[in-house]
Design a protein around this motif. Structure first.
Motif, PDB file in Angstrom:
ATOM      1  N   VAL A 121       0.859  -1.183   0.000  1.00 29.64           N
ATOM      2  CA  VAL A 121       0.000   0.000   0.000  1.00 29.64           C
ATOM      3  C   VAL A 121       0.891   1.228   0.000  1.00 29.64           C
ATOM      4  O   VAL A 121       2.074   1.166   0.356  1.00 29.64           O
ATOM      5  CB  VAL A 121      -0.934   0.016   1.232  1.00 29.64           C
ATOM      6  N   ARG A 122       0.310   2.359  -0.390  1.00 30.92           N
ATOM      7  CA  ARG A 122       1.098   3.579  -0.513  1.00 30.92           C
ATOM      8  C   ARG A 122       1.115   4.418   0.758  1.00 30.92           C
ATOM      9  O   ARG A 122       1.585   5.546   0.744  1.00 30.92           O
ATOM     10  CB  ARG A 122       0.558   4.416  -1.677  1.00 30.92           C
ATOM     11  N   SER A 123       0.617   3.875   1.850  1.00 26.45           N
ATOM     12  CA  SER A 123       0.618   4.628   3.105  1.00 26.45           C
ATOM     13  C   SER A 123       2.046   4.810   3.601  1.00 26.45           C
ATOM     14  O   SER A 123       2.847   3.858   3.586  1.00 26.45           O
ATOM     15  CB  SER A 123      -0.196   3.886   4.174  1.00 26.45           C
ATOM     16  N   PRO A 124       2.407   6.013   4.068  1.00 28.12           N
ATOM     17  CA  PRO A 124       3.751   6.224   4.616  1.00 28.12           C
ATOM     18  C   PRO A 124       3.954   5.403   5.880  1.00 28.12           C
ATOM     19  O   PRO A 124       3.019   5.157   6.640  1.00 28.12           O
ATOM     20  CB  PRO A 124       3.793   7.724   4.896  1.00 28.12           C
ATOM     21  N   LEU A 125       5.181   4.984   6.112  1.00 30.22           N
ATOM     22  CA  LEU A 125       5.482   4.067   7.206  1.00 30.22           C
ATOM     23  C   LEU A 125       5.285   4.706   8.579  1.00 30.22           C
ATOM     24  O   LEU A 125       4.656   4.113   9.461  1.00 30.22           O
ATOM     25  CB  LEU A 125       6.926   3.560   7.063  1.00 30.22           C
ATOM     26  N   ILE A 126       5.833   5.907   8.777  1.00 29.77           N
ATOM     27  CA  ILE A 126       5.811   6.522  10.110  1.00 29.77           C
ATOM     28  C   ILE A 126       4.385   6.756  10.612  1.00 29.77           C
ATOM     29  O   ILE A 126       4.056   6.385  11.753  1.00 29.77           O
ATOM     30  CB  ILE A 126       6.617   7.839  10.117  1.00 29.77           C
ATOM     31  N   PRO A 127       3.479   7.355   9.814  1.00 33.75           N
ATOM     32  CA  PRO A 127       2.103   7.511  10.308  1.00 33.75           C
ATOM     33  C   PRO A 127       1.432   6.180  10.638  1.00 33.75           C
ATOM     34  O   PRO A 127       0.662   6.091  11.599  1.00 33.75           O
ATOM     35  CB  PRO A 127       1.394   8.222   9.150  1.00 33.75           C
ATOM     36  N   SER A 128       1.730   5.138   9.857  1.00 32.87           N
ATOM     37  CA  SER A 128       1.143   3.825  10.146  1.00 32.87           C
ATOM     38  C   SER A 128       1.631   3.289  11.482  1.00 32.87           C
ATOM     39  O   SER A 128       0.857   2.749  12.279  1.00 32.87           O
ATOM     40  CB  SER A 128       1.488   2.833   9.029  1.00 32.87           C
ATOM     41  N   VAL A 129       2.936   3.446  11.744  1.00 31.64           N
ATOM     42  CA  VAL A 129       3.500   2.979  13.017  1.00 31.64           C
ATOM     43  C   VAL A 129       2.886   3.743  14.185  1.00 31.64           C
ATOM     44  O   VAL A 129       2.502   3.154  15.205  1.00 31.64           O
ATOM     45  CB  VAL A 129       5.033   3.136  13.012  1.00 31.64           C
ATOM     46  N   VAL A 130       2.781   5.061  14.041  1.00 33.39           N
ATOM     47  CA  VAL A 130       2.222   5.884  15.116  1.00 33.39           C
ATOM     48  C   VAL A 130       0.774   5.496  15.403  1.00 33.39           C
ATOM     49  O   VAL A 130       0.365   5.337  16.558  1.00 33.39           O
ATOM     50  CB  VAL A 130       2.326   7.379  14.751  1.00 33.39           C
ATOM     51  N   GLN A 131      -0.017   5.317  14.336  1.00 34.70           N
ATOM     52  CA  GLN A 131      -1.432   4.999  14.532  1.00 34.70           C
ATOM     53  C   GLN A 131      -1.617   3.620  15.151  1.00 34.70           C
ATOM     54  O   GLN A 131      -2.370   3.457  16.119  1.00 34.70           O
ATOM     55  CB  GLN A 131      -2.176   5.062  13.199  1.00 34.70           C
ATOM     56  N   VAL A 132      -0.930   2.615  14.611  1.00 35.24           N
ATOM     57  CA  VAL A 132      -1.119   1.245  15.094  1.00 35.24           C
ATOM     58  C   VAL A 132      -0.644   1.106  16.539  1.00 35.24           C
ATOM     59  O   VAL A 132      -1.360   0.573  17.395  1.00 35.24           O
ATOM     60  CB  VAL A 132      -0.389   0.245  14.181  1.00 35.24           C
ATOM     61  N   PHE A 133       0.559   1.587  16.827  1.00 33.24           N
ATOM     62  CA  PHE A 133       1.076   1.434  18.183  1.00 33.24           C
ATOM     63  C   PHE A 133       0.335   2.342  19.168  1.00 33.24           C
ATOM     64  O   PHE A 133       0.198   2.005  20.348  1.00 33.24           O
ATOM     65  CB  PHE A 133       2.579   1.716  18.217  1.00 33.24           C
ATOM     66  N   GLY A 134      -0.154   3.477  18.689  1.00 25.63           N
ATOM     67  CA  GLY A 134      -0.948   4.337  19.565  1.00 25.63           C
ATOM     68  C   GLY A 134      -2.248   3.672  19.980  1.00 25.63           C
ATOM     69  O   GLY A 134      -2.621   3.675  21.157  1.00 25.63           O
ATOM     70  N   ARG A 135      -2.935   3.077  19.005  1.00 22.27           N
ATOM     71  CA  ARG A 135      -4.184   2.386  19.329  1.00 22.27           C
ATOM     72  C   ARG A 135      -3.929   1.160  20.208  1.00 22.27           C
ATOM     73  O   ARG A 135      -4.685   0.890  21.148  1.00 22.27           O
ATOM     74  CB  ARG A 135      -4.893   1.965  18.044  1.00 22.27           C
ATOM     75  N   ASN A 136      -2.882   0.411  19.892  1.00 26.67           N
ATOM     76  CA  ASN A 136      -2.589  -0.779  20.694  1.00 26.67           C
ATOM     77  C   ASN A 136      -2.193  -0.415  22.123  1.00 26.67           C
ATOM     78  O   ASN A 136      -2.485  -1.164  23.063  1.00 26.67           O
ATOM     79  CB  ASN A 136      -1.479  -1.599  20.033  1.00 26.67           C
ATOM     80  N   PHE A 137      -1.530   0.720  22.280  1.00 23.66           N
ATOM     81  CA  PHE A 137      -1.192   1.168  23.637  1.00 23.66           C
ATOM     82  C   PHE A 137      -2.462   1.470  24.426  1.00 23.66           C
ATOM     83  O   PHE A 137      -2.598   1.068  25.589  1.00 23.66           O
ATOM     84  CB  PHE A 137      -0.303   2.412  23.570  1.00 23.66           C
ATOM     85  N   VAL A 138      -3.402   2.170  23.781  1.00 25.50           N
ATOM     86  CA  VAL A 138      -4.663   2.484  24.451  1.00 25.50           C
ATOM     87  C   VAL A 138      -5.435   1.209  24.774  1.00 25.50           C
ATOM     88  O   VAL A 138      -5.955   1.037  25.882  1.00 25.50           O
ATOM     89  CB  VAL A 138      -5.514   3.425  23.573  1.00 25.50           C
ATOM     90  N   LEU A 139      -5.499   0.282  23.804  1.00 24.27           N
ATOM     91  CA  LEU A 139      -6.316  -0.919  23.975  1.00 24.27           C
ATOM     92  C   LEU A 139      -5.699  -1.912  24.947  1.00 24.27           C
ATOM     93  O   LEU A 139      -6.346  -2.345  25.910  1.00 24.27           O
ATOM     94  CB  LEU A 139      -6.537  -1.589  22.617  1.00 24.27           C
ATOM     95  N   PHE A 140      -4.430  -2.280  24.714  1.00 21.40           N
ATOM     96  CA  PHE A 140      -3.824  -3.355  25.497  1.00 21.40           C
ATOM     97  C   PHE A 140      -3.287  -2.872  26.849  1.00 21.40           C
ATOM     98  O   PHE A 140      -3.409  -3.580  27.849  1.00 21.40           O
ATOM     99  CB  PHE A 140      -2.680  -4.004  24.699  1.00 21.40           C
ATOM    100  N   VAL A 141      -2.696  -1.690  26.867  1.00 19.99           N
ATOM    101  CA  VAL A 141      -2.031  -1.227  28.090  1.00 19.99           C
ATOM    102  C   VAL A 141      -3.002  -0.514  29.021  1.00 19.99           C
ATOM    103  O   VAL A 141      -3.098  -0.846  30.209  1.00 19.99           O
ATOM    104  CB  VAL A 141      -0.840  -0.309  27.745  1.00 19.99           C
ATOM    105  N   ILE A 142      -3.737   0.453  28.475  1.00 15.77           N
ATOM    106  CA  ILE A 142      -4.592   1.265  29.346  1.00 15.77           C
ATOM    107  C   ILE A 142      -5.923   0.568  29.617  1.00 15.77           C
ATOM    108  O   ILE A 142      -6.255   0.246  30.759  1.00 15.77           O
ATOM    109  CB  ILE A 142      -4.811   2.659  28.732  1.00 15.77           C
TER     110      ILE A 142
END
Length: 281
Positions: free
Chosen positions: A173-194
């Motif tokens: 896919v043409r999505s840039p890497l950094i925004p994808s990393v920020v979004q995925v790990f941000g959501r996973n932090f909220v879901l799994f950790v918090i």
């Protein structure tokens, strides 16, 4: 032709507010049960001690009762519940002192006055406790039960979302890497950790809005990626893919950042630094 009317065996018991009558008739048909002038009139056809006949009786109660009896029939008997007009304990059932021959105590339900008072007290306490519990439960369960209802599915979906990073790395896919990393790990932090570790956060209504904003965005993003992989572009979907995020991303970030992360981090600060001390004047 049915035989002459007979009296069935009737067993009775009481509580402070109710009278219980058990009529020993099976296969009851056409019951006619009324209370007029504080007298219970009973007439029905059924199978009793004298076979299949019409049985009837009358009971004049010792004290006033409500005129609407509640009846429940089974194959083996007929149960009648009568409400007393005043909550008290009767010394007997009938106004006449001599007990009718067809009437006997129902020892299956019989309680002494002291036992009945204890039972009444337990029911009142149970009712109060139930009201207290219900008062703590929010009326709109959809907001407060969101995490417990769909948390397993969200865990599964957000784990699969790690593939977005791989797709960006390999150029699927043409999505840039950094925004994808920020979004995925941000959501996973909220879901799994918090949300996954703090039980007090799991019943907050903000969880509903977080999951809602996450999901509604992906309804357009993933179909867009899927069609792009096979070289198909559908303009309405393209417009939605690049437009819907404008209101949803800020709202999602607000829900995650202000209501979840801020609350979590502030709580951690209080645990490590303690409450702020007041200056003595």
């Amino acid at each position: 032709m049915a035989g002459p009317s007979l009296r069935p065996h009737v067993h009775w018991a009481q509580r402070h507010r109710e009278l219980f009558l058990r009529v020993d008739l099976s296969d009851v048909r056409n019951p006619d049960i009324t209370i007029t002038d504080n007298v219970l009139h009973f007439r029905a056809q059924g199978h009793g001690a004298k076979g299949d006949n019409i049985y009837e009786f009358e009971i004049e109660f010792l004290e006033p009762v409500e005129p609407k009896p509640v009846c429940r029939m089974t194959q083996r008997q007929l149960n009648i519940t009568v409400q007393k007009k005043e909550s008290n304990w009767w010394e007997r059932l009938t106004k006449q002192e001599k007990r009718p021959l067809f009437l006997a105590p129902d020892f299956d339900r019989w309680l002494d006055e002291s036992d009945a008072e204890m039972e009444l007290k337990e029911k009142e306490e149970e009712k109060i406790n139930k009201m207290k519990i219900e008062s703590r439960v929010p009326k709109d369960h959809s907001f407060y039960d969101t995490f417990h209802t769909i948390s397993d599915m969200m865990y599964f979906c957000q784990t699969l979302a790690l593939m977005e990073i791989m797709n960006s790395l390999i150029g699927l896919v043409r999505s840039p890497l950094i925004p994808s990393v920020v979004q995925v790990f941000g959501r996973n932090f909220v879901l799994f950790v918090i949300l996954g570790t703090l039980e007090e956060m799991q019943s907050k209504p903000v969880v509903f809005f977080i999951f809602y904003f996450w999901s509604i965005t992906e309804l357009f993003r993933y179909p867009y990626y899927m069609l792009s992989c096979i070289g198909i572009e559908w303009k309405p979907l393209t417009w939605l893919r690049y437009t819907v995020w404008i209101p949803l991303y800020p709202l999602g970030a607000l829900a995650e950042g202000v209501f979840v992360n801020f609350r979590h981090l502030y709580k951690q600060r209080k645990q490590h630094l303690g409450p702020k001390k007041r200056k003595m004047k």
